[in-house]
Design a protein around this motif. Structure first.
Motif, PDB file in Angstrom:
ATOM      1  N   SER A   7       0.848  -1.191   0.000  1.00  0.00           N
ATOM      2  CA  SER A   7       0.000   0.000   0.000  1.00  0.00           C
ATOM      3  C   SER A   7       0.886   1.244   0.000  1.00  0.00           C
ATOM      4  O   SER A   7       1.560   1.543   0.981  1.00  0.00           O
ATOM      5  CB  SER A   7      -0.904  -0.010   1.235  1.00  0.00           C
ATOM      6  OG  SER A   7      -1.739   1.128   1.246  1.00  0.00           O
ATOM      7  N   GLN A   8       0.899   1.949  -1.136  1.00  0.00           N
ATOM      8  CA  GLN A   8       1.735   3.141  -1.282  1.00  0.00           C
ATOM      9  C   GLN A   8       0.916   4.324  -1.787  1.00  0.00           C
ATOM     10  O   GLN A   8       1.435   5.205  -2.467  1.00  0.00           O
ATOM     11  CB  GLN A   8       2.896   2.860  -2.236  1.00  0.00           C
ATOM     12  CG  GLN A   8       3.833   1.774  -1.729  1.00  0.00           C
ATOM     13  CD  GLN A   8       5.040   1.596  -2.620  1.00  0.00           C
ATOM     14  OE1 GLN A   8       5.245   2.353  -3.567  1.00  0.00           O
ATOM     15  NE2 GLN A   8       5.853   0.603  -2.336  1.00  0.00           N
ATOM     16  N   GLY A   9      -0.355   4.319  -1.452  1.00  0.00           N
ATOM     17  CA  GLY A   9      -1.196   5.442  -1.851  1.00  0.00           C
ATOM     18  C   GLY A   9      -1.797   5.241  -3.226  1.00  0.00           C
ATOM     19  O   GLY A   9      -1.426   4.334  -3.974  1.00  0.00           O
ATOM     20  N   GLY A  10      -2.723   6.094  -3.566  1.00  0.00           N
ATOM     21  CA  GLY A  10      -3.369   6.025  -4.868  1.00  0.00           C
ATOM     22  C   GLY A  10      -4.131   4.733  -5.037  1.00  0.00           C
ATOM     23  O   GLY A  10      -4.872   4.299  -4.158  1.00  0.00           O
ATOM     24  N   ALA A  11      -3.927   4.114  -6.191  1.00  0.00           N
ATOM     25  CA  ALA A  11      -4.653   2.884  -6.501  1.00  0.00           C
ATOM     26  C   ALA A  11      -4.183   1.707  -5.665  1.00  0.00           C
ATOM     27  O   ALA A  11      -4.820   0.649  -5.684  1.00  0.00           O
ATOM     28  CB  ALA A  11      -4.498   2.555  -7.983  1.00  0.00           C
ATOM     29  N   THR A  12      -3.090   1.876  -4.945  1.00  0.00           N
ATOM     30  CA  THR A  12      -2.566   0.755  -4.140  1.00  0.00           C
ATOM     31  C   THR A  12      -3.062   0.767  -2.702  1.00  0.00           C
ATOM     32  O   THR A  12      -2.689  -0.108  -1.919  1.00  0.00           O
ATOM     33  CB  THR A  12      -1.026   0.765  -4.145  1.00  0.00           C
ATOM     34  OG1 THR A  12      -0.562   1.949  -3.459  1.00  0.00           O
ATOM     35  CG2 THR A  12      -0.487   0.754  -5.562  1.00  0.00           C
ATOM     36  N   VAL A  13      -3.868   1.745  -2.335  1.00  0.00           N
ATOM     37  CA  VAL A  13      -4.350   1.823  -0.952  1.00  0.00           C
ATOM     38  C   VAL A  13      -5.138   0.559  -0.608  1.00  0.00           C
ATOM     39  O   VAL A  13      -5.975   0.108  -1.389  1.00  0.00           O
ATOM     40  CB  VAL A  13      -5.239   3.073  -0.758  1.00  0.00           C
ATOM     41  CG1 VAL A  13      -5.942   3.019   0.586  1.00  0.00           C
ATOM     42  CG2 VAL A  13      -4.391   4.327  -0.864  1.00  0.00           C
ATOM     43  N   GLY A  14      -4.851   0.013   0.539  1.00  0.00           N
ATOM     44  CA  GLY A  14      -5.553  -1.167   1.020  1.00  0.00           C
ATOM     45  C   GLY A  14      -4.963  -2.468   0.540  1.00  0.00           C
ATOM     46  O   GLY A  14      -5.340  -3.533   1.016  1.00  0.00           O
ATOM     47  N   ARG A  15      -4.013  -2.416  -0.406  1.00  0.00           N
ATOM     48  CA  ARG A  15      -3.438  -3.665  -0.913  1.00  0.00           C
ATOM     49  C   ARG A  15      -2.487  -4.255   0.115  1.00  0.00           C
ATOM     50  O   ARG A  15      -1.819  -3.553   0.859  1.00  0.00           O
ATOM     51  CB  ARG A  15      -2.712  -3.420  -2.233  1.00  0.00           C
ATOM     52  CG  ARG A  15      -3.633  -2.972  -3.346  1.00  0.00           C
ATOM     53  CD  ARG A  15      -2.923  -2.834  -4.660  1.00  0.00           C
ATOM     54  NE  ARG A  15      -2.507  -4.136  -5.176  1.00  0.00           N
ATOM     55  CZ  ARG A  15      -1.926  -4.300  -6.366  1.00  0.00           C
ATOM     56  NH1 ARG A  15      -1.694  -3.245  -7.130  1.00  0.00           N
ATOM     57  NH2 ARG A  15      -1.577  -5.496  -6.773  1.00  0.00           N
ATOM     58  N   SER A  16      -2.413  -5.562   0.139  1.00  0.00           N
ATOM     59  CA  SER A  16      -1.552  -6.246   1.104  1.00  0.00           C
ATOM     60  C   SER A  16      -1.143  -7.588   0.520  1.00  0.00           C
ATOM     61  O   SER A  16      -1.475  -7.911  -0.633  1.00  0.00           O
ATOM     62  CB  SER A  16      -2.272  -6.430   2.443  1.00  0.00           C
ATOM     63  OG  SER A  16      -1.408  -6.987   3.409  1.00  0.00           O
ATOM     64  N   ALA A  17      -0.415  -8.327   1.303  1.00  0.00           N
ATOM     65  CA  ALA A  17       0.035  -9.654   0.882  1.00  0.00           C
ATOM     66  C   ALA A  17       0.434 -10.437   2.119  1.00  0.00           C
ATOM     67  O   ALA A  17       0.856  -9.863   3.116  1.00  0.00           O
ATOM     68  CB  ALA A  17       1.213  -9.538  -0.083  1.00  0.00           C
ATOM     69  N   PRO A  18       0.294 -11.752   2.060  1.00  0.00           N
ATOM     70  CA  PRO A  18       0.790 -12.561   3.183  1.00  0.00           C
ATOM     71  C   PRO A  18       2.308 -12.455   3.267  1.00  0.00           C
ATOM     72  O   PRO A  18       2.967 -12.016   2.322  1.00  0.00           O
ATOM     73  CB  PRO A  18       0.354 -13.988   2.809  1.00  0.00           C
ATOM     74  CG  PRO A  18      -0.675 -13.826   1.746  1.00  0.00           C
ATOM     75  CD  PRO A  18      -0.352 -12.560   1.033  1.00  0.00           C
ATOM     76  N   ALA A  19       2.840 -12.843   4.381  1.00  0.00           N
ATOM     77  CA  ALA A  19       4.295 -12.864   4.530  1.00  0.00           C
ATOM     78  C   ALA A  19       4.895 -13.772   3.467  1.00  0.00           C
ATOM     79  O   ALA A  19       4.366 -14.829   3.158  1.00  0.00           O
ATOM     80  CB  ALA A  19       4.678 -13.348   5.923  1.00  0.00           C
ATOM     81  N   GLY A  20       5.991 -13.308   2.860  1.00  0.00           N
ATOM     82  CA  GLY A  20       6.674 -14.103   1.852  1.00  0.00           C
ATOM     83  C   GLY A  20       6.014 -14.079   0.496  1.00  0.00           C
ATOM     84  O   GLY A  20       6.119 -15.028  -0.265  1.00  0.00           O
ATOM     85  N   SER A  21       5.320 -12.980   0.139  1.00  0.00           N
ATOM     86  CA  SER A  21       4.613 -12.906  -1.137  1.00  0.00           C
ATOM     87  C   SER A  21       5.414 -12.113  -2.166  1.00  0.00           C
ATOM     88  O   SER A  21       6.113 -11.162  -1.840  1.00  0.00           O
ATOM     89  CB  SER A  21       3.245 -12.241  -0.959  1.00  0.00           C
ATOM     90  OG  SER A  21       2.418 -13.028  -0.146  1.00  0.00           O
TER      91      SER A  21
END
Length: 601
Positions: free
Chosen positions: A309-323
């Motif tokens: 999540s780095q702002g803009g369209a990426t807000v709320g994005r995440s990933a499990p550990a090791g992705s």
């Protein structure tokens, strides 16, 4: 020394050089080998070492050096070779070993170095090659070990040069050290093997050469060094190669191990570094890669992880550990294509529009991130969703809340939490895992399964259908608990008497219905005839009917009958239409007023 003639009155002395014997009538000349003594006028024999070559000598002559004579010698004899004499010698003296003399020598001469002689030698002999002698030597000495001489008449043996040796005595030459051996000093009797970590690839070496860096030699006496295999290294002069530690690597014949670059790793004795796989990272010189924390991702060969999540369209994005991909969303968001959108539930924001019945704070959990789409978000207890495509964001309160147990997926009412597998790309991410099945069957008539978040999957094991209002076979609707319950929970099964009573009651009801139908038809026929007879060409003739009150009643009943016959079909149509409309709210995604929903339900 005197003499007398016949008739002499006295003896006369012999003149010098002459002598006489006793009773001699004359004096004579002394013979050779004797001499006359003038004092005594007698002849005396020459002593050894002297001689008189002629008669009449008054003295004896001395023998020269190199000659000798005995008594009464008329001459001197020359000494033989190998002997010598001084003047006036009565004999010759033999030369000792190591000396020599020619015939008539007045003294013995020394044998020179490199020569030798035995006693009474007339000359010295030269020493053979491989031996030597000093001056006045009676014999030659063989060259000692580590020395040699190739020349005859040598006064000394030469030490073997460095790189050569001689193990035998009396050698005429030295031998070069073979390959893999050396002799560092002169006069060596043996050659030494090259030590571990050294080699000698030529003969006659004075020293062995250190194995160069990257090479080694574990044995002694080697003619060459071996290259270190990949994953190992050595400095010069090594007897063995050292393994590269984890986080480093080395090609064959390496003098040192090289650190793996950031984004790479290696085990010990590695010949190259492997790139960290996607979802991991490493710093330079790492023995292993570390998994990215949840909410971060990395590509292959990454030196660090980047936040999803780095702002803009990426807000709320995440990933499990090791992705390696940000294919999931943080809690409170759901996936919509490649983006994550915030799920605003009615429970969280009662003052704002949201998704009542959808548990936004719950999600498909895998390593603390969500991979659920809106259609996959779990449904809360007491709510119902018709399907996962059209109107996925529309959920409805159940009239029998206890029949609606919520979705089994995500563990919304279950302790079993599914696990999630990473997709191959962010656009194809989907939730997978395992959860305890809630349905009696793996598939339902409406197409839902234990994995679904809609339809029968939301119903208890005893209910099914839209809004879970229908009880399954073997279950009944309990008015007290307002839920479908298994019949085994209602007490004993119906007895034969109970069944017979129900049959009798049904038969009585059927007879009553039949009687009512017959009576209704007869009454209808009478009233219809009366009505028709009272209707003239210009309408009703109320004069013939008597009183006005009776006329009005008849008119009303006739009109009601006519209307009823026309209304009944319309009522049936309306009732059928109402049944169809019951599902329009779901199909058309329209909210009907609460009273209507309650009646339809």
């Amino acid at each position: 020394g005197t003499f007398s003639k016949t008739g002499a009155s006295a003896c006369s002395e012999c003149p010098a050089g002459k002598a006489s014997e006793t009773g001699s009538d004359s004096c004579g000349v002394c013979k050779a080998g004797t001499y006359g003594d003038t004092a005594d006028n007698v002849c005396i024999e020459c002593p050894a070492g002297k001689f008189t070559p002629t008669a009449g000598s008054s003295t004896c002559s001395n023998c020269d050096a190199g000659f000798f004579s005995g008594d009464r010698a008329t001459n001197c004899t020359r000494c033989d070779a190998g002997k010598y004499s001084t003047a006036e010698s009565s004999s010759c003296v033999s030369c000792s070993a190591g000396f020599f003399a020619a015939a008539g020598a007045s003294a013995c001469s020394d044998c020179d170095a490199g020569f030798f002689s035995t006693a009474e030698s007339k000359s010295c002999s030269s020493c053979d090659a491989g031996s030597y002698s000093t001056a006045r030597s009676e014999s030659c000495v063989p060259c000692a070990e580590g020395t040699a001489t190739a020349e005859a008449a040598s006064s000394t043996c030469t030490k073997c040069a460095a790189g050569m040796y001689q193990a035998a005595n009396g050698s005429t030459s030295c031998v070069a050290c073979g390959a893999g051996t050396f002799a560092s000093t002169t006069g060596s009797t043996v050659c030494s093997d090259c030590e571990r970590g050294k080699f000698g690839n030529a003969s006659g070496e004075t020293a062995c050469t250190d194995c160069p860096s990257g090479y080694y030699e574990p044995t002694e006496g080697s003619t060459a060094c071996s290259a270190c295999t990949g994953g190992r290294f050595s400095s010069s002069g090594a007897g063995e190669c050292s393994p590269c530690t984890s986080g480093t690597f080395a090609a064959a014949a390496s003098s040192a191990c090289t650190k793996c670059e950031a984004g790479e790793y290696s085990n010990s004795t590695a010949t190259f570094c492997d790139s960290c796989e996607g979802g991991k990272y490493s710093s330079a010189g790492s023995a292993s890669c570390s998994a990215c924390d949840a909410g971060k991702q990395s590509d292959e060969g990454a030196s660090e992880c980047k936040a999803c999540s780095q702002g803009g369209a990426t807000v709320g994005r995440s990933a499990p550990a090791g992705s390696s991909l940000c294919y999931a969303c943080v809690q409170g968001y759901y996936r919509a294509g490649d983006r994550c959108l915030e799920c605003v539930s009615a429970e969280r924001h009662r003052s704002a529009p949201g998704y009542p019945g959808i548990e936004c704070e719950r999600r498909v959990v895998a390593n603390s991130v969500s991979m659920a789409t809106l259609a996959e978000l779990p449904i809360a207890n007491g709510w119902y969703r018709y399907d996962s495509t059209s109107g996925a964001d529309r959920v409805y309160p159940c009239p029998y809340p206890k029949n609606c147990v919520g979705s089994a997926l995500n563990g919304s009412n279950d302790d079993d939490a599914p696990t999630a597998a990473a997709p191959t790309s962010s656009s194809s991410a989907s939730s997978t895992g395992t959860a305890r099945r809630r349905l009696a069957l793996d598939g339902e008539s409406d197409g839902s399964t234990a994995w679904s978040t809609w339809g029968n999957a939301l119903c208890s094991a005893e209910s099914y259908g839209p809004l879970c209002v229908n009880c399954r076979a073997g279950a009944f609707l309990d008015d007290d608990s307002r839920m479908c319950r298994d019949c085994s929970e209602a007490g004993h099964r119906p007895t034969t008497l109970q069944i017979a009573l129900i049959v009798v009651l049904l038969a009585i009801a059927a007879l009553l219905i039949l009687y009512y139908a017959c009576f209704k038809n007869n009454a209808s026929d009478k009233w219809e005839a009366l009505a028709r007879s009272s209707i003239g060409s210009n309408g009703f003739d109320f004069t013939d009917l008597g009183k006005r009150t009776m006329t009005n009643r008849l008119k009303t009943r006739v009109i009601d009958k006519i209307k009823w016959e026309k209304v009944v079909p319309k009522v049936k149509i309306l009732w059928t239409f109402t049944q169809l409309v019951a599902g329009f709210g779901f199909v058309l995604n329209v909210d009907f007023p609460e009273p209507y929903d309650t009646v339809v339900s």
